[in-house]
Write an enzyme that holds these catalytic residues in place. Structure first.
Site, PDB file in Angstrom:
ATOM      1  N   CYS A   1      39.769  45.675  44.562  1.00 38.78           N
ATOM      2  CA  CYS A   1      41.219  45.744  44.737  1.00 38.78           C
ATOM      3  C   CYS A   1      41.676  47.182  44.895  1.00 38.78           C
ATOM      4  O   CYS A   1      42.709  47.450  45.521  1.00 38.78           O
ATOM      5  CB  CYS A   1      41.929  45.075  43.566  1.00 38.78           C
ATOM      6  SG  CYS A   1      41.457  45.694  41.944  1.00 38.78           S
TER       7      CYS A   1
ATOM      8  N   GLU B   1      46.999  41.520  37.641  1.00 38.37           N
ATOM      9  CA  GLU B   1      46.548  42.702  38.389  1.00 38.37           C
ATOM     10  C   GLU B   1      46.084  42.202  39.740  1.00 38.37           C
ATOM     11  O   GLU B   1      45.152  41.408  39.832  1.00 38.37           O
ATOM     12  CB  GLU B   1      45.423  43.415  37.642  1.00 38.37           C
ATOM     13  CG  GLU B   1      45.093  44.794  38.197  1.00 38.37           C
ATOM     14  CD  GLU B   1      43.938  44.765  39.169  1.00 38.37           C
ATOM     15  OE1 GLU B   1      44.203  44.853  40.398  1.00 38.37           O
ATOM     16  OE2 GLU B   1      42.799  44.646  38.740  1.00 38.37           O
TER      17      GLU B   1
END
Length: 970
Positions: A761, A727
């Site tokens: 993120c 990820e």
């Protein structure tokens, strides 16, 4: 304010209701109340409503129907949309759909060519067809103008006037009613907003004369009216309200502080206490709050004259949702309408008995009106109603009481302001009074018996009392697992306790890096432990993980302190991290229970086919510093739930959090050999870890560059090909069209782009805003940035903490330096001159100058676009190759659908912030350069951690298939 009031905020509902029962009228009084209420209700129902009154609106359009929702969307958005194209799109989107009946259509009027024309064609039975024909015949510009005029007609039923001068004049024409003027506008976002509202309130006080009054919303006078900003609020807001109160007192004009969300109650009460010692100010109290009775008792103890407006409350749905989102132990409000009704009666009794209080009772309910008349006797009080609502009730009441010795007094709560300022107020009031349980809604429904409308609310309470089962406690929000517990950061005592704990915990102890020999030993331990752990029943692994979640929650304050000190996160972020970690443990435990059972597959007779899942071996779990507890724990919990053992490597900047997380899991019963922690730089320890042949899979969260290196390292290894679950980051954008509400957009942008110092993120990096609403959005954004506090996260009022280290800060400073030379500065927050701090900042750039790589920090890049350029914007986003998060702000469903269809993004959020994905609710993860999937916190995540095995057994006896033979024998 007393400590009891804080304690009662989350008291169990049944306990709160039991005390309220004792304060209800006796049986004889209840019978007299019912008889009077029945007479009033019959007169109200018999009175024909005004064509554009709230009652008429609610008779025609239920707010739970597509038609009602469509009209609310138009009313909320159309008058403020700046361009014709977007306005036309809204009309097509909302009004040319739905199943409009001829009767309801006949009640909704448009102002066409100077006269009222019904949206009803005798030859047409379907309303959508009529609307489409109307648009085709007259053209969208004419229809647009007609709809705008219709909205203004509707607005005129709820706004007394656009200016205070006209409002005072109209008020004088409507005696014997008194007025409390509400200067329209929502909470301030900027210092400029607050100053503007102060001027408006001051002008209102100057224009109004007794017996009329002015209502003040405190959040309109300060952009940060919240508990964490208590010191600043008292320094900046209190003098402003004091100035208004003094001016009002000098002029003999009443001033009332309006009620707001429950998290602002304590701050409001403390401000009120400070003011009421000098001036006679009023306060609104919401009966739907569980602590309403205690608030009234506290006010009754004041040794000075005060006025109190008792209301039932206007934010009930928001209070319920927020408590669920924050994981509170209970709700601040009652879940049953009948409980609110008896709370209102109990509060009224306390207020009427208090010799220093002049009470005002705001209600549109016949039963409540009759109850107040019964309880009051000869005591002084007044009723209050909303302008545009309850006219029939109070006309009937005034007519009834004029024939007796004492005539009822009624004050109208009257909004004053422009139509665009009306919209949020209008939506809230119509939703509040349009709810299925509201008296205004039910009195308009002829199918509801009048007797049922005026029944004693006590009879509607279950015995023994229990909350509404349709609204489970926040802890029980999910049907198959517990919701994680949060901390109430709107509680001053909680903030103080966290601050003291964090300060007392002191400096961080040093942590030594793992040596190559220790890494080898940990790998050997994990490899040896794999067989035992993987053979343990999934139920046992799940039980230990659920116990781990409980242990994490029990150590919330300790873990919050550690996250703040080592990770530089604020208390809000740190509490959310602990909750997410606990959610991961429970969710993956649940998934293991569901997925690791024996699955029987279909096949031919005489054969049994089974599919089973098994752990792969030793998983390397490599987590980032920006979520040092949540992602660390999530990776470990998933690997363990799937039957793997784990070597967990926390980020080198935050090793203590990872080490402590594993210690908590050990306390819960996870074997130490099943989950080992190694510490050190990624270049050495991390690289050696993923290259080791004993590693059977890697779960990684971090940069694209590091993910590529891990992928290359795994590809070079001999032996089996192992999975990489990665990820990574994103160039995350929010797209805003001209139908969006600028205030909501800016609220969500500030959270999405700057919370956690932009070090997520998922954080927003780019804002695409339609040029039609861009000026207002940019203005609000600049002002909102100036209100942020950047500083030490140990201090409870800090909004934005530091960068994780000097290297991260220097990289951002270099990027910002370039933008200062090439882009237009929109605004920035003040920041300390020393330390690893970066002030949240926003620049405006053209499309071609936007960054195509991730800028990991509180830097927002704003780009305006025209509606016809939307495809170009969407193509630009696809061309970056990233696909993590996307935000959309629009009231036009066709616009939302167009953007969603074109996006290649893992998580899309509409009309809300872009961060804060909840485990099991918004599974998180991207595509393209933003990750491999499956999504963390989703139902498919564990499947990447396992290997599948099938077992086929021939069950046919020698010479035959027994189940077939048995079937034939029957």
């Amino acid at each position: 304010m007393t400590r009891d009031l804080r304690r009662l905020h989350r008291i169990a509902e049944a306990q709160a209701v039991e005390r309220l029962r004792a304060l209800q009228p006796d049986q004889r009084s209840s019978q007299r109340i019912g008889q009077r209420a029945l007479r009033l209700a019959e007169r109200v129902r018999a009175a024909p409503p005004s064509p554009l009154s709230a009652e008429s609106f609610l008779r025609s359009y239920g707010l739970t129907t597509p038609e009602g929702v469509a009209l609310m969307c138009v009313a909320e958005a159309l008058l403020r949309i700046p361009d014709a194209e977007t306005a036309d799109a809204l009309i097509r989107d909302k009004l040319a759909s739905g199943n409009w009946s001829a009767a309801s259509a006949a009640d909704w009027a448009l102002m066409l060519t100077g006269t009222l024309a019904k949206w009803h064609d005798a030859e047409e039975r379907g309303f959508p067809t009529t609307v489409k024909r109307l648009i085709a015949r007259l053209g969208e510009p004419v229809v647009r103008g007609a709809v705008r005029q219709a909205m203004r007609i509707l607005a005129g039923q709820f706004v007394l006037a656009e200016t205070i001068e006209d409002a005072v004049k109209r008020g004088n024409e409507r005696r014997p009613y008194r007025f409390s003027f509400d200067m329209l506008g929502e909470a301030a976002r900027t210092a400029e907003d607050a100053e503007r509202y102060f001027v408006v309130y001051r002008n209102a006080v100057l224009k109004v004369a007794a017996p009329d009054a002015v209502s003040i919303k405190l959040s309109a006078l300060h952009p940060r009216f919240e508990e964490a900003k208590r010191e600043r609020v008292f320094a900046e807001l209190l003098p402003r309200v004091r100035a208004l109160a003094k001016l009002a007192q000098d002029r003999g004009v009443g001033v009332t502080l309006d009620a707001e969300e429950s998290e602002r109650l304590e701050l409001t009460l403390d401000l009120f206490e400070a003011l009421s010692g000098e001036f006679r100010v009023g306060l609104a109290v919401q009966a739907y709050q569980k602590r309403a009775l205690a608030v009234c008792e506290w006010l009754a103890s004041f040794n000075r004259k005060i006025s109190v407006r008792l209301v039932k409350g206007a934010y009930w749905d928001g209070e319920v949702k927020r408590a669920q989102q924050l994981g509170m132990p209970d709700y601040p409000v009652f879940t049953r309408k009948a409980a609110t009704d008896i709370s209102y009666v109990a509060c009224a009794k306390v207020l009427l008995r208090a010799p220093t209080i002049f009470p005002a009772f705001a209600t549109h309910n016949c039963r409540t009106v009759a109850t107040i008349l019964e309880l009051a006797g000869e005591d002084e009080f007044e009723f209050q109603k909303l302008f545009g609502m309850g006219d029939a009730l109070y006309d009937a009441l005034l007519a009834e009481t004029s024939a007796v010795k004492r005539r009822a007094t009624c004050r109208i709560y009257a909004p004053v302001g422009g139509f665009t300022d009306l919209l949020p107020y209008l939506v809230r009031r119509l939703l509040e009074n349009g709810a299925n349980t509201s008296f205004v809604h039910q009195i308009a429904d002829p199918d509801v018996p009048v007797e049922a409308l005026v029944a004693d609310p006590v009879t509607a309470l279950p015995e023994p009392y229990r909350p509404d089962a349709r609204i489970p406690l926040p802890r029980d929000l999910y049907p198959d697992r517990k919701n994680s517990l949060g901390l109430d950061l709107a509680d001053q005592q909680v903030l103080q306790r966290l601050s003291r704990r964090t300060a007392a915990d002191g400096p961080l102890a040093p942590v030594e890096d793992t040596t190559p020999q220790e890494l080898d030993f940990s790998l050997a331990r994990a490899a040896d432990a794999f067989e035992n752990w993987s053979q343990a029943p999934a139920e046992k692994r799940a039980e230990l993980l659920e116990r781990g979640a409980d242990r994490l929650e029990a150590r919330t304050e300790e873990l919050v302190s550690l996250i703040v000190r080592e990770g530089g996160r604020t208390y809000n972020d740190a509490v959310a991290e602990v909750r997410e970690a606990a959610d991961f443990c429970r969710y993956y435990a649940l998934q293991a229970m569901k997925q690791f059972g024996r699955q029987t597959l279909p096949g031919p007779a005489g054969e049994r086919n089974e599919l089973r899942l098994h752990g792969r071996g030793v998983f390397a779990c490599i987590s980032p510093w920006n979520f040092p507890l949540a992602i660390f724990t999530g990776q470990v919990a998933a690997a363990l739930a799937a039957g793997n053992t784990v070597i967990a490597k926390p980020a080198e900047q935050t090793p203590r959090i990872g080490l402590r997380a594993l210690e908590v899991l050990y306390e819960a019963g996870i074997p130490p050999d099943a989950a080992c922690c190694v510490v050190g730089p990624g270049e050495s320890i991390g690289a050696a870890l993923v290259a080791d042949p004993r590693i059977s899979g890697v779960a990684f969260t971090g940069s694209v560059e590091t993910a590529r290196l891990i992928n290359q390292s795994l590809a070079k290894r001999d032996g089996p090909i192992v999975p990489l679950i990665a990820e990574t980051g994103g160039v995350n954008a929010m797209i805003v069209d001209a139908s969006a509400l600028p205030e909501q957009v800016v609220d969500d942008v500030v959270v999405s782009a700057f919370q956690s110092a932009g070090q997520r993120c998922s954080a927003q990096r780019i804002l695409f805003v339609d040029e039609g609403c861009a000026p207002r959005v940019v203005q609000l954004l600049a002002g909102a940035l100036a209100e942020l506090k950047v500083g030490d996260p140990v201090e409870p009022d800090t909004d934005i903490g530091p960068m994780i280290d000097t290297a991260a800060r220097d990289t951002l400073l270099s990027h910002i330096s370039k933008l200062r030379k090439s882009a237009r500065l929109i605004g920035e927050a003040p920041a300390p001159t020393e330390g690893n701090y970066i002030a949240p900042i926003a620049f405006q750039l053209p499309l071609e100058a936007l960054p195509r790589t991730e800028v990991f920090g509180p830097v927002l890049h704003v780009c305006t676009y025209r509606r016809q350029e939307l495809e170009q914007v969407l193509q630009w986003m696809r061309d970056t190759g990233y696909g993590l998060t996307l935000g959309i702000h629009s009231r036009i469903q066709s616009f939302v659908d167009e953007v969603v269809a074109a996006a290649r993004v893992g998580n899309i959020y509409v009309n809300r912030s872009m961060i804060g994905a909840v485990v099991g609710v918004q599974p998180f993860g991207g595509e393209g350069l933003s990750g491999t999937g499956p999504k963390a916190g989703g139902p498919n995540y564990l499947l990447r951690f396992v290997t599948e095995r099938t077992l086929t057994v021939n069950t046919a006896a020698v010479g035959g298939v027994t189940e077939l033979l048995a079937s034939r024998a029957e």
